[in-house]
Motif scaffolding. Structure first.
Motif, PDB file in Angstrom:
ATOM      1  N   GLY A 200     -78.074 -90.659 -22.008  1.00 42.92           N
ATOM      2  CA  GLY A 200     -77.360 -90.748 -20.742  1.00 42.92           C
ATOM      3  C   GLY A 200     -77.924 -89.837 -19.673  1.00 42.92           C
ATOM      4  N   PHE A 201     -78.236 -88.597 -20.032  1.00 42.34           N
ATOM      5  CA  PHE A 201     -78.765 -87.658 -19.043  1.00 42.34           C
ATOM      6  C   PHE A 201     -80.179 -88.037 -18.627  1.00 42.34           C
ATOM      7  CE2 PHE A 201     -75.358 -85.269 -21.108  1.00 42.34           C
ATOM      8  CZ  PHE A 201     -74.662 -84.814 -19.998  1.00 42.34           C
ATOM      9  N   GLY A 202     -80.955 -88.610 -19.529  1.00 40.18           N
ATOM     10  CA  GLY A 202     -82.288 -89.080 -19.173  1.00 40.18           C
ATOM     11  C   GLY A 202     -82.239 -90.239 -18.188  1.00 40.18           C
ATOM     12  N   ARG A 203     -81.218 -91.081 -18.317  1.00 35.38           N
ATOM     13  CA  ARG A 203     -81.058 -92.214 -17.397  1.00 35.38           C
ATOM     14  C   ARG A 203     -80.423 -91.808 -16.072  1.00 35.38           C
ATOM     15  NH1 ARG A 203     -79.234 -94.665 -22.207  1.00 35.38           N
ATOM     16  NH2 ARG A 203     -77.103 -94.188 -21.609  1.00 35.38           N
ATOM     17  N   GLY A 204     -79.920 -90.585 -15.994  1.00 31.81           N
ATOM     18  CA  GLY A 204     -79.172 -90.181 -14.806  1.00 31.81           C
ATOM     19  C   GLY A 204     -77.733 -90.659 -14.855  1.00 31.81           C
ATOM     20  N   GLU A 205     -77.232 -90.909 -16.075  1.00 35.86           N
ATOM     21  CA  GLU A 205     -75.869 -91.416 -16.250  1.00 35.86           C
ATOM     22  C   GLU A 205     -75.091 -90.575 -17.258  1.00 35.86           C
ATOM     23  OE1 GLU A 205     -76.455 -96.168 -15.367  1.00 35.86           O
ATOM     24  OE2 GLU A 205     -76.698 -95.493 -17.432  1.00 35.86           O
ATOM     25  N   GLY A 206     -75.430 -89.296 -17.354  1.00 33.45           N
ATOM     26  CA  GLY A 206     -74.753 -88.426 -18.300  1.00 33.45           C
ATOM     27  C   GLY A 206     -73.316 -88.150 -17.908  1.00 33.45           C
ATOM     28  N   SER A 207     -72.518 -87.783 -18.916  1.00 33.36           N
ATOM     29  CA  SER A 207     -71.103 -87.459 -18.679  1.00 33.36           C
ATOM     30  C   SER A 207     -70.911 -85.954 -18.819  1.00 33.36           C
ATOM     31  CB  SER A 207     -70.204 -88.186 -19.693  1.00 33.36           C
ATOM     32  OG  SER A 207     -70.326 -89.578 -19.545  1.00 33.36           O
ATOM     33  N   ILE A 208     -70.130 -85.392 -17.897  1.00 32.80           N
ATOM     34  CA  ILE A 208     -69.890 -83.944 -17.921  1.00 32.80           C
ATOM     35  C   ILE A 208     -68.402 -83.680 -17.678  1.00 32.80           C
ATOM     36  CG2 ILE A 208     -72.199 -83.263 -17.223  1.00 32.80           C
ATOM     37  CD1 ILE A 208     -69.570 -83.054 -14.590  1.00 32.80           C
ATOM     38  N   LYS A 209     -68.004 -82.476 -18.019  1.00 39.33           N
ATOM     39  CA  LYS A 209     -66.646 -82.038 -17.731  1.00 39.33           C
ATOM     40  C   LYS A 209     -66.723 -80.783 -16.885  1.00 39.33           C
ATOM     41  CE  LYS A 209     -62.202 -80.933 -19.884  1.00 39.33           C
ATOM     42  NZ  LYS A 209     -61.442 -80.876 -21.152  1.00 39.33           N
ATOM     43  N   TYR A 210     -65.992 -80.793 -15.754  1.00 40.37           N
ATOM     44  CA  TYR A 210     -65.949 -79.619 -14.897  1.00 40.37           C
ATOM     45  C   TYR A 210     -64.980 -78.599 -15.483  1.00 40.37           C
ATOM     46  CZ  TYR A 210     -68.326 -82.299 -11.217  1.00 40.37           C
ATOM     47  OH  TYR A 210     -69.233 -83.034 -10.491  1.00 40.37           O
ATOM     48  N   LEU A 211     -65.420 -77.353 -15.586  1.00 37.23           N
ATOM     49  CA  LEU A 211     -64.580 -76.276 -16.084  1.00 37.23           C
ATOM     50  C   LEU A 211     -64.033 -75.458 -14.922  1.00 37.23           C
ATOM     51  CD1 LEU A 211     -66.824 -75.134 -19.078  1.00 37.23           C
ATOM     52  CD2 LEU A 211     -64.987 -76.831 -19.076  1.00 37.23           C
ATOM     53  N   SER A 212     -62.994 -74.720 -15.189  1.00 41.18           N
ATOM     54  CA  SER A 212     -62.297 -73.983 -14.124  1.00 41.18           C
ATOM     55  C   SER A 212     -63.147 -72.879 -13.504  1.00 41.18           C
ATOM     56  CB  SER A 212     -60.993 -73.381 -14.669  1.00 41.18           C
ATOM     57  OG  SER A 212     -61.255 -72.547 -15.778  1.00 41.18           O
ATOM     58  N   ASN A 213     -64.155 -72.397 -14.248  1.00 41.63           N
ATOM     59  CA  ASN A 213     -64.981 -71.293 -13.749  1.00 41.63           C
ATOM     60  C   ASN A 213     -66.184 -71.770 -12.928  1.00 41.63           C
ATOM     61  OD1 ASN A 213     -66.518 -72.385 -15.757  1.00 41.63           O
ATOM     62  ND2 ASN A 213     -66.703 -70.518 -16.988  1.00 41.63           N
ATOM     63  N   GLY A 214     -66.201 -73.070 -12.599  1.00 46.79           N
ATOM     64  CA  GLY A 214     -67.309 -73.609 -11.827  1.00 46.79           C
ATOM     65  C   GLY A 214     -68.450 -74.113 -12.672  1.00 46.79           C
ATOM     66  N   LYS A 215     -68.399 -73.824 -13.972  1.00 45.72           N
ATOM     67  CA  LYS A 215     -69.418 -74.316 -14.881  1.00 45.72           C
ATOM     68  C   LYS A 215     -69.102 -75.752 -15.285  1.00 45.72           C
ATOM     69  CE  LYS A 215     -71.761 -70.415 -15.298  1.00 45.72           C
ATOM     70  NZ  LYS A 215     -73.191 -70.286 -14.904  1.00 45.72           N
ATOM     71  N   ILE A 216     -70.058 -76.374 -15.948  1.00 45.84           N
ATOM     72  CA  ILE A 216     -69.843 -77.723 -16.472  1.00 45.84           C
ATOM     73  C   ILE A 216     -70.082 -77.706 -17.974  1.00 45.84           C
ATOM     74  CG2 ILE A 216     -70.524 -78.889 -14.333  1.00 45.84           C
ATOM     75  CD1 ILE A 216     -73.185 -79.533 -16.159  1.00 45.84           C
ATOM     76  N   ARG A 217     -69.489 -78.669 -18.646  1.00 48.58           N
ATOM     77  CA  ARG A 217     -69.770 -78.881 -20.062  1.00 48.58           C
ATOM     78  C   ARG A 217     -70.307 -80.303 -20.222  1.00 48.58           C
ATOM     79  NH1 ARG A 217     -64.959 -79.260 -24.121  1.00 48.58           N
ATOM     80  NH2 ARG A 217     -64.751 -77.010 -23.737  1.00 48.58           N
ATOM     81  N   PRO A 218     -71.560 -80.439 -20.656  1.00 55.26           N
ATOM     82  CA  PRO A 218     -72.068 -81.790 -20.936  1.00 55.26           C
ATOM     83  C   PRO A 218     -71.267 -82.400 -22.087  1.00 55.26           C
ATOM     84  CG  PRO A 218     -73.832 -80.162 -20.893  1.00 55.26           C
ATOM     85  CD  PRO A 218     -72.550 -79.399 -20.930  1.00 55.26           C
TER      86      PRO A 218
END
Length: 443
Positions: free
Chosen positions: A45-63
């Motif tokens: 997904g990330f190679g295609r530019g279609e990855g899924s992520i979760k936004y965290l409260s501290n401004g970071k992301i979790r793939p």
């Protein structure tokens, strides 16, 4: 490493920057452990530019789910060094041991496959190779993708079958906490919604393959599917009229990384299973040329699948590579197909003994690949469960029978429900071990 990659559809500079940092960390560690790396490619997904992520409260992301990376090099490292490499990568990415577990809610993993440069032209004609060739990112070194032989039209039907059968295992995995009526917190619910949604997305993938219209993009496949389904699958349209809408909805849900789908989770899981059941019977019926009458009986259908898959499942893969040796290759095809699966059994038994300390005798008559037995056992297990929670003992026992030909099964429960849950866990464990073994064999 190239800059300004978009790893998701958000095109958010903050997201892209954080994932680029992850790629740099991974690249640096790979280069520390391997000599003479020709290329590192990010697929999935990330190679295609279609990855899924979760936004965290501290401004970071979790793939979400995983980074799929391929290292092209003629050099290798020992299993111990490989394990050390992965531990270092996880540590520097700040990924704890729980998050690394693939069956944990909100889990994430880094998959790293090593491919010798000289074997690039021998990669199989499946969706993994097509995605790597046409929809990946070069994060280090040369662009060697043109050395891969398969074209989009070469994707074999077995690849679509594997996609669907993998979703059988995914549903088995998420059924555990639901059937036990365990408390489902927000993260577990999101994980279940993700897996159900991915099932609809992969149904679209499989039906695209069977019509030779595979596109290495979730979004583009979904758009194509809206028209293709109505025009080319009238027999399915009568049974599943809402399938295009579900594919579109869950594709958008995945790409947007918004998993706050309001629903009764248990109802969603069983609805997803009903859709998968109909598509599985249709797809495997076409692929293996099975009589439509036997599709009404899962026990008979599974037996016929098992009977034919040994002869057909790997045939297209072998045909694609063997044709290079000349016009007489077809004479060798049945022999190589059989011997390859016998070796697959021997290799898998060794891995079981290494990982579990168990050994068992398997009759030479059971020559078919262990993954065929595991797939058949998994679908019998999934569909032996009724929506009211009762268990079809006959289908469950057949599931135990098929799995026991490939994986140690020690029955130890008196309750039918406990037996089913034990079989469910074994099917999931067996499939993970098999594909982990296959990945290591590439390495």
């Amino acid at each position: 490493m190239e800059q300004f990659f978009h790893y998701t559809v958000h095109h958010d500079p903050n997201v892209d920057s954080q994932i680029s940092q992850h790629m740099q960390i991974i690249t640096n560690e790979i280069l520390r452990y391997f000599r003479n790396v020709d290329s590192i490619m990010l697929a999935g997904g990330f190679g295609r530019g279609e990855g899924s992520i979760k936004y965290l409260s501290n401004g970071k992301i979790r793939p979400l789910k995983d980074y799929d990376l391929f290292v092209i090099t003629e050099n290798n490292i020992s299993p111990r060094e490989y394990s050390s490499l992965m531990d270092t990568i996880y540590e520097k990415l700040g990924i704890d041991s729980l998050t690394r577990l693939s069956d944990a809610p909100g889990s994430f993993s880094v998959t790293l496959q090593i491919i010798p440069k000289k074997k690039l032209d021998r990669l199989p004609p499946d969706i993994s190779t097509i995605d790597l060739k046409f929809a990946s990112k070069i994060i280090y070194g040369e662009d060697l993708r043109t050395k891969m032989a398969p074209k989009v039209d070469d994707v074999v039907l077995a690849s679509g079958a594997i996609v669907l059968l993998n979703k059988v295992t995914a549903l088995l995995e998420i059924l555990g906490p639901i059937l036990k009526n365990e408390y489902l917190d927000a993260e577990i619910k999101e994980s279940i919604i993700y897996d159900c949604g991915k099932t609809f997305i992969e149904i679209c993938t499989a039906l695209s393959i069977i019509k030779k219209k595979y596109i290495p993009s979730y979004e583009q496949r979904s758009i194509q599917f809206q028209k293709m389904y109505i025009e080319e699958f009238p027999q399915l349209l009568n049974k599943l009229p809402d399938l295009p809408d579900n594919v579109k909805y869950f594709t958008n849900l995945k790409l947007s990384s918004n998993l706050s789908y309001k629903c009764d989770v248990k109802s969603l899981v069983f609805s997803t299973r009903r859709n998968l059941e109909i598509i599985l019977k249709f797809y495997m019926g076409c692929f293996l040329q099975l009589n439509k009458k036997i599709q009404l009986d899962w026990g008979l259908f599974a037996d016929k699948m098992y009977e034919k898959m040994g002869f057909i499942f790997f045939k297209e893969y072998l045909d694609f590579n063997l044709r290079k040796i000349g016009k007489y290759y077809r004479i060798l095809l049945p022999f190589i197909n059989t011997m390859g699966q016998i070796y697959d059994n021997i290799h898998f038994r060794r891995q079981i003994k290494f990982n579990k300390g168990n050994s068992y005798y398997e009759s030479p008559l059971y020559w078919r690949s262990p993954i065929i037995k595991i797939f058949i056992a998994s679908l019998l297990t999934l569909f032996s469960l009724q929506e009211d929670g009762s268990i079809d003992r006959f289908l469950m026992e057949k599931g135990f029978y098929y799995l026991s030909q490939a994986f140690p099964c020690n029955r130890r429960f008196s309750s039918l429900n406990d037996d089913w849950d034990y079989l469910r866990k074994l099917c999931v464990e067996a499939q993970k071990l098999y594909f982990r073994t296959q990945m290591k064999s590439v390495i």
